[in-house]
Design an enzyme around this catalytic site. Structure first.
Site: not given
Length: 459
Positions: A15, A154, A365, A404, A439
């Protein structure tokens, strides 16, 4: 006198509609079988036999090294299941507890009380009973005018009158061990199910003039067994209330205990505050003074003193004292945040160590990294630790400032007091006290934006 125990865990549990054996479904973090085994341990059995059948090896793995096992290749009823333990137990002096592996709410205290009652009353068999407001589906306890147990009937075999009886059989018994295995030889399958009912032993003992007793549970909820998912949810609810009450009595504050989900092995010190919709799982430990706000989800982790976890997920990690996490942060396995560290919204840390008072406020991260103390991660920082085949480590010294939108491509090392300019892609080591700028050169096209605004294609 010596105690023995037989745990019945051979059934499929049709069941449940599951590929998982019924006794391996979990309640508050551990399987029903483990709950039963822990409760049975309260009576210190000299032998503990678990009867296995359906997917026997999966069931065996749960108690490997803790229990002996008997294999029931055909499930022909509870009496037949107990017969499987004959080789291990027959002929031994003492008393044997028989309990179903799908009754996780029965406590060790109740089982010890059952044993004491059985021994004190010198019974050959004692049934653990309960009083049910709605006894439908349970075996009924039939007593004579003197209150003595005559038999158990029973549901399918009970008359209309017998079905009105509210004292029910919990499926847990204790027997004189030698008499148990002698009487099992007299069982037959003359019943509605065509099975060997363990309950028929009661009539056999009575016919022999032997003394049968019944010990009634104080709380009906302890007797609840699980046959389907609805019953599993009910048992989970009872167990959760029981766990939360234990913690509250030990000095933990719950904003809404009905909406707090804590596994059975979680440890919580006094003076912890837990808001609603918090989930604590596995081997988690929460230290004094910690605050866990709405929606936090913590698994197999250590949370230090006075830490504040705000609506965040923490897995298999260590958070030291005075650390703040979140909102919406994610600590993946094998991460450590040292004293006073902070990870803020939408920060993910994986297999990394963040030193004392280091901070990653947002949108960052940090993977496979060793980070020193007093480091600051600017927004949008990524530690690129994976090249598609292998993962590499980033090492960051003390007092480092990560500008950043920096990307650090591992393996790479930044020395103490180093600084990266915003928007830099760092692929080479940065010496101590150095500023790294990596950069593109900015080019301004004078008047170009105005010309583009008046271009025909823009009108």
């Amino acid at each position: 006198m010596t105690n023995y125990a037989i745990i019945l865990a051979a059934g499929k549990g049709t069941r449940m509609k599951s590929n998982l054996p019924k006794v391996l479904h979990k309640v508050s973090g551990i399987t029903m079988l483990e709950h039963v085994f822990r409760s049975v341990s309260a009576i210190s059995p000299a032998k503990n036999i678990t009867v296995i059948g359906h997917k026997a090896e999966s069931v065996r793995e749960v108690l490997q090294g803790k229990s002996e096992f008997a294999l029931q290749t055909e499930q022909l009823g509870t009496g037949h299941a107990v017969m499987m333990a004959q080789e291990e137990l027959a002929g031994l002096d003492g008393q044997t507890l028989v309990i179903a592996g799908d009754t996780p709410l029965i406590t060790g205290e109740s089982l010890q009380n059952l044993v004491d009652f059985h021994v004190n009353h010198k019974n050959v068999a004692t049934i653990l009973t309960a009083t049910a407001e709605d006894p439908f589906g349970y075996g009924r306890i039939i007593r004579n005018q003197n209150g003595e147990v005559v038999k158990i009937i029973e549901q399918k075999d009970a008359s209309e009158f017998e079905q009105q009886i509210k004292e029910i059989n919990t499926g847990t018994y204790i027997f004189d061990n030698k008499r148990l295995f002698d009487a099992l030889k007299d069982l037959n399958t003359n019943n509605a199910q065509g099975e060997y009912y363990l309950t028929d032993l009661i009539s056999i003992f009575r016919q022999n003039g032997e003394k049968v007793g019944a010990f009634t549970l104080h709380e009906f909820e302890e007797s609840l067994g699980v046959n389907d998912r609805a019953a599993l949810a009910i048992v989970e609810d009872v167990m959760r209330r029981r766990i939360n009450k234990k913690h509250m009595l030990n000095g933990v504050s719950f904003q809404n205990p009905k909406a707090t989900y804590i596994d059975v092995d979680v440890e919580i010190a006094p003076d912890v505050i837990i808001e609603a919709n918090v989930t604590l799982k596995g081997q988690t430990k929460i230290s004094s003074g910690a605050v866990l706000t709405n929606g936090s989800y913590i698994v197999d982790s250590l949370i230090g003193e006075n830490a504040v976890i705000t609506n965040s997920m923490i897995e298999s990690s260590k958070v030291e004292r005075n650390v703040t996490v979140g909102p919406y942060a994610h600590l993946r396995p094998d991460s450590t945040l040292k004293k006073g560290a902070h990870v803020g919204n939408f920060v993910e840390v994986k297999a990394s160590r963040l030193g004392e008072n280091s901070k990653a406020g947002h949108l960052t991260y940090i993977g496979n990294a060793e980070v020193g103390s007093d480091v600051n991660f600017g927004a949008g920082t990524i530690l690129a630790n994976y090249d598609g085949q292998n993962k590499y480590t980033t090492v960051i010294g003390n007092n480092v400032f990560i500008g950043s939108n920096s990307t650090l491509i591992a393996p790479v090392e930044l020395g103490d007091n180093a600084l990266t300019a915003a928007g830099s892609v760092i692929a080479e080591d940065v010496p101590a006290d150095a500023v790294a700028i990596a950069r593109s050169h900015q080019v301004n096209k004078e008047g170009y934006a105005r010309k583009k605004a008046h271009h025909p294609s823009q009108q």
